[in-house]
Each structure stands twice: as C-alpha cells, then as structure tokens.
Design a protein around this motif. Structure first.
Motif, PDB file in Angstrom:
ATOM      1  N   GLY A 117       0.807  -1.204   0.000  1.00  0.00           N
ATOM      2  CA  GLY A 117       0.000   0.000   0.000  1.00  0.00           C
ATOM      3  C   GLY A 117       0.837   1.249   0.000  1.00  0.00           C
ATOM      4  N   ILE A 118       0.187   2.378   0.049  1.00  0.00           N
ATOM      5  CA  ILE A 118       0.857   3.674   0.077  1.00  0.00           C
ATOM      6  C   ILE A 118       1.133   4.066   1.519  1.00  0.00           C
ATOM      7  N   GLN A 119       2.342   4.609   1.770  1.00  0.00           N
ATOM      8  CA  GLN A 119       2.657   5.180   3.073  1.00  0.00           C
ATOM      9  C   GLN A 119       2.298   6.662   3.030  1.00  0.00           C
ATOM     10  N   VAL A 120       1.523   7.101   4.030  1.00  0.00           N
ATOM     11  CA  VAL A 120       1.115   8.499   4.100  1.00  0.00           C
ATOM     12  C   VAL A 120       1.616   9.070   5.422  1.00  0.00           C
ATOM     13  N   GLU A 121       2.417  10.111   5.341  1.00  0.00           N
ATOM     14  CA  GLU A 121       2.973  10.720   6.550  1.00  0.00           C
ATOM     15  C   GLU A 121       2.539  12.174   6.642  1.00  0.00           C
ATOM     16  N   GLN A 122       2.055  12.559   7.807  1.00  0.00           N
ATOM     17  CA  GLN A 122       1.594  13.927   8.022  1.00  0.00           C
ATOM     18  C   GLN A 122       2.460  14.630   9.064  1.00  0.00           C
ATOM     19  N   SER A 123       2.630  15.925   8.843  1.00  0.00           N
ATOM     20  CA  SER A 123       3.373  16.737   9.817  1.00  0.00           C
ATOM     21  C   SER A 123       2.784  18.141   9.864  1.00  0.00           C
ATOM     22  N   PRO A 124       2.891  18.810  11.031  1.00  0.00           N
ATOM     23  CA  PRO A 124       3.358  18.243  12.296  1.00  0.00           C
ATOM     24  C   PRO A 124       2.271  17.365  12.916  1.00  0.00           C
ATOM     25  N   PRO A 125       2.583  16.556  13.902  1.00  0.00           N
ATOM     26  CA  PRO A 125       1.558  15.752  14.571  1.00  0.00           C
ATOM     27  C   PRO A 125       0.619  16.608  15.426  1.00  0.00           C
ATOM     28  N   ASP A 126       1.138  17.682  15.982  1.00  0.00           N
ATOM     29  CA  ASP A 126       0.340  18.577  16.818  1.00  0.00           C
ATOM     30  C   ASP A 126       0.661  20.019  16.456  1.00  0.00           C
ATOM     31  N   LEU A 127      -0.370  20.869  16.539  1.00  0.00           N
ATOM     32  CA  LEU A 127      -0.202  22.278  16.215  1.00  0.00           C
ATOM     33  C   LEU A 127      -1.132  23.079  17.109  1.00  0.00           C
ATOM     34  N   ILE A 128      -0.556  24.064  17.790  1.00  0.00           N
ATOM     35  CA  ILE A 128      -1.344  24.923  18.673  1.00  0.00           C
ATOM     36  C   ILE A 128      -1.219  26.352  18.184  1.00  0.00           C
ATOM     37  N   LEU A 129      -2.349  27.009  17.961  1.00  0.00           N
ATOM     38  CA  LEU A 129      -2.357  28.341  17.382  1.00  0.00           C
ATOM     39  C   LEU A 129      -3.245  29.274  18.191  1.00  0.00           C
ATOM     40  N   GLN A 130      -2.956  30.553  18.059  1.00  0.00           N
ATOM     41  CA  GLN A 130      -3.868  31.576  18.569  1.00  0.00           C
ATOM     42  C   GLN A 130      -4.846  31.903  17.430  1.00  0.00           C
ATOM     43  N   GLU A 131      -6.040  32.224  17.806  1.00  0.00           N
ATOM     44  CA  GLU A 131      -7.048  32.611  16.815  1.00  0.00           C
ATOM     45  C   GLU A 131      -6.502  33.725  15.916  1.00  0.00           C
ATOM     46  N   GLY A 132      -6.739  33.583  14.609  1.00  0.00           N
ATOM     47  CA  GLY A 132      -6.260  34.587  13.665  1.00  0.00           C
ATOM     48  C   GLY A 132      -4.959  34.232  12.984  1.00  0.00           C
ATOM     49  N   ALA A 133      -4.245  33.244  13.507  1.00  0.00           N
ATOM     50  CA  ALA A 133      -2.970  32.843  12.911  1.00  0.00           C
ATOM     51  C   ALA A 133      -3.208  31.984  11.673  1.00  0.00           C
ATOM     52  N   ASN A 134      -2.158  31.909  10.843  1.00  0.00           N
ATOM     53  CA  ASN A 134      -2.188  31.047   9.662  1.00  0.00           C
ATOM     54  C   ASN A 134      -1.371  29.789   9.916  1.00  0.00           C
ATOM     55  N   SER A 135      -1.661  28.722   9.184  1.00  0.00           N
ATOM     56  CA  SER A 135      -0.904  27.484   9.366  1.00  0.00           C
ATOM     57  C   SER A 135      -0.834  26.691   8.075  1.00  0.00           C
ATOM     58  N   THR A 136       0.183  25.828   8.007  1.00  0.00           N
ATOM     59  CA  THR A 136       0.362  24.925   6.875  1.00  0.00           C
ATOM     60  C   THR A 136       0.560  23.517   7.387  1.00  0.00           C
ATOM     61  N   LEU A 137      -0.245  22.595   6.887  1.00  0.00           N
ATOM     62  CA  LEU A 137      -0.144  21.182   7.239  1.00  0.00           C
ATOM     63  C   LEU A 137       0.384  20.446   6.010  1.00  0.00           C
ATOM     64  N   ARG A 138       1.254  19.462   6.250  1.00  0.00           N
ATOM     65  CA  ARG A 138       1.903  18.780   5.140  1.00  0.00           C
ATOM     66  C   ARG A 138       1.549  17.293   5.131  1.00  0.00           C
ATOM     67  N   CYS A 139       1.462  16.743   3.927  1.00  0.00           N
ATOM     68  CA  CYS A 139       1.188  15.322   3.732  1.00  0.00           C
ATOM     69  C   CYS A 139       2.146  14.802   2.671  1.00  0.00           C
ATOM     70  N   ASN A 140       2.978  13.835   3.023  1.00  0.00           N
ATOM     71  CA  ASN A 140       3.872  13.177   2.068  1.00  0.00           C
ATOM     72  C   ASN A 140       3.350  11.780   1.787  1.00  0.00           C
ATOM     73  N   PHE A 141       3.439  11.348   0.547  1.00  0.00           N
ATOM     74  CA  PHE A 141       2.990   9.998   0.207  1.00  0.00           C
ATOM     75  C   PHE A 141       4.050   9.302  -0.633  1.00  0.00           C
ATOM     76  N   SER A 142       4.047   7.969  -0.524  1.00  0.00           N
ATOM     77  CA  SER A 142       5.195   7.190  -1.009  1.00  0.00           C
ATOM     78  C   SER A 142       5.082   6.746  -2.460  1.00  0.00           C
ATOM     79  N   ASP A 143       3.937   6.980  -3.095  1.00  0.00           N
ATOM     80  CA  ASP A 143       3.753   6.483  -4.452  1.00  0.00           C
ATOM     81  C   ASP A 143       2.884   7.478  -5.220  1.00  0.00           C
ATOM     82  N   SER A 144       2.820   7.315  -6.518  1.00  0.00           N
ATOM     83  CA  SER A 144       1.932   8.184  -7.294  1.00  0.00           C
ATOM     84  C   SER A 144       0.492   7.870  -6.929  1.00  0.00           C
ATOM     85  N   VAL A 145      -0.351   8.889  -6.952  1.00  0.00           N
ATOM     86  CA  VAL A 145      -1.725   8.734  -6.487  1.00  0.00           C
ATOM     87  C   VAL A 145      -2.718   9.221  -7.535  1.00  0.00           C
TER      88      VAL A 145
END
Lengths: 112, 110
Positions: free
Chosen positions: B1-29
């Motif tokens: 199967g495909i390996q799917v890795e997400q980062s970061p595992p935890d994210l704490i923000l103040q209201e109004g802040a911006n964020s970026t979540l990442r997802c890496n995958f091991s094969d073409s999808v």
C-alpha cells in the motif's frame, strides 16, 4: 438530503457476542467501505465492496464479516473472534473510479 | 500500500494565525483527500485534490503529484477549526481504497 446513515451511534458488546453495525446510503454510490479508528490513529480499512453481492477484505478483516445484498446497505458484523473490538467504526461510500469518499458519522463500540 | 505521513503531529495556534499542514505519500496517487475530524468524530470532506490547487474560503490545498506531497493552508484560524486533519491517498490500483495518515491535531485558542 442525500447522505450516509450509521446506526447505532453507541454500541456495547458482551464477551462472546456478535454485534452488527448498520450503514445505509442514499447517494446511489456503487462502492462502500468500512474503516476502523483507534485513539490517536488514522483510519484502517476493514472491508470494501464495489458491487452488490461482492466484497473484498481490507487490511484488518480478521474477526469481522460483511454482506452487500442491496446497493444502499453494507452492514458490518463484529464477531466474537475479534478480540479487541473497542474502536470507532466509520462507513464510507463513493462512485466507482477516481472519486472522493464520503463518510457517515460513525459508531463507537465498547466492551462491557 | 501507500505510506502516508503527516506533519506536524500537533499544532497549537492563537485565533487569527495562519498554518500549513503537510502530507507526504510514497507512491503516485489518483486520489488524495483532506478531511477534518471534529471533536464529535465526524469526518468532513475538505478537498479532493489529486493534483493542482483548490480554495474554499479560508482553506486552500495544493498537491504536487510529481514530488509526492500535498499542503493544506488554513488562514485566519478560528476556534471551530480545532480538531484532527487527515490526509488520505489511493493510487487507484484497487479502485478507491484510501490509505490514511495519522493526522495533525490542531488546537486553536481564542
């Protein structure tokens, strides 16, 4: 409104007992899926079906059984052979092909 | 199967802040989806995005299939954005089964 209905929301199982989780969809989707989620984990596939009267095992099928007698229904039975059934169970459906999956609200199963 | 890795595992923000979540995958999808799981366990579709960029209000997503990653952007975060964000992918060989990452737990404080 079209959607996926799972019932019950909460279910308790006694030792040695089989229980059945219901999943019904009125989206006219051909494919249906059952996933299991444990705390702090992603979802893992139990069974899936692309057509009536046919289904395939996913990654963790041991201790579970399914049926697909109607297009709109895909019930999951958690058998007594499943030694650690406490989890959150989610049902999904999608059209065939490269299409997004849509999920029901889930059933939480616990052991008495 | 495909390996799917997400980062970061935890994210704490103040209201109004911006964020970026990442997802890496091991094969073409051929299928990549982002979901938000709210505190009641409901899994909400955010994006179906095997390639390219999409936007929906304060959320946007980009998938670079050739480099095997996807990004979810949340701008001007609100407390209702709290929950777990999952990325799931499928390479299409078995028509529709999704492989999930372990998620990013987002907490937004007022």
């Amino acid at each position: 409104d079209g959607g996926i209905t799972q019932s019950p929301k909460y279910l308790f199982r006694k030792e040695g007992q089989n229980v059945t989780l219901s999943c019904e969809q009125n989206l006219n989707h051909d494919a249906m899926y059952w996933y299991r989620q444990d705390p702090g984990q992603g979802l893992r596939l139990i069974y899936y079906s692309q057509i009536v009267n046919d289904f395939q095992k996913g990654d963790i099928a041991e201790g579970y059984s399914v049926s697909r007698e109607k297009k709109e229904s895909f019930p999951l039975t958690v058998t007594s052979a499943q030694k650690n059934p406490t989890a959150f169970y989610l049902c999904a459906s999608s059209p065939l092909g490269y299409q997004p999956q849509h999920f029901g609200d889930g059933t939480r199963l616990s052991i008495l | 199967g495909i390996q799917v890795e997400q980062s970061p595992p935890d994210l704490i923000l103040q209201e109004g802040a911006n964020s970026t979540l990442r997802c890496n995958f091991s094969d073409s999808v051929n299928n990549l989806q982002w979901f938000h799981q709210n505190p009641w366990g409901q899994l909400i579709n955010l994006f179906y995005i095997p390639s390219g960029t999409k936007q929906n209000g304060r959320l946007s997503a980009t998938t670079v299939a050739t480099e095997r990653y996807s990004l979810l952007y949340i701008s001007s975060s609100q407390t209702t954005d709290s929950g777990v964000y999952f990325c799931a992918a499928d390479r299409g060989s078995t028509l529709g089964r999704l492989y999930f990452g372990r998620g990013t737990q987002l907490t937004v404080w007022p």
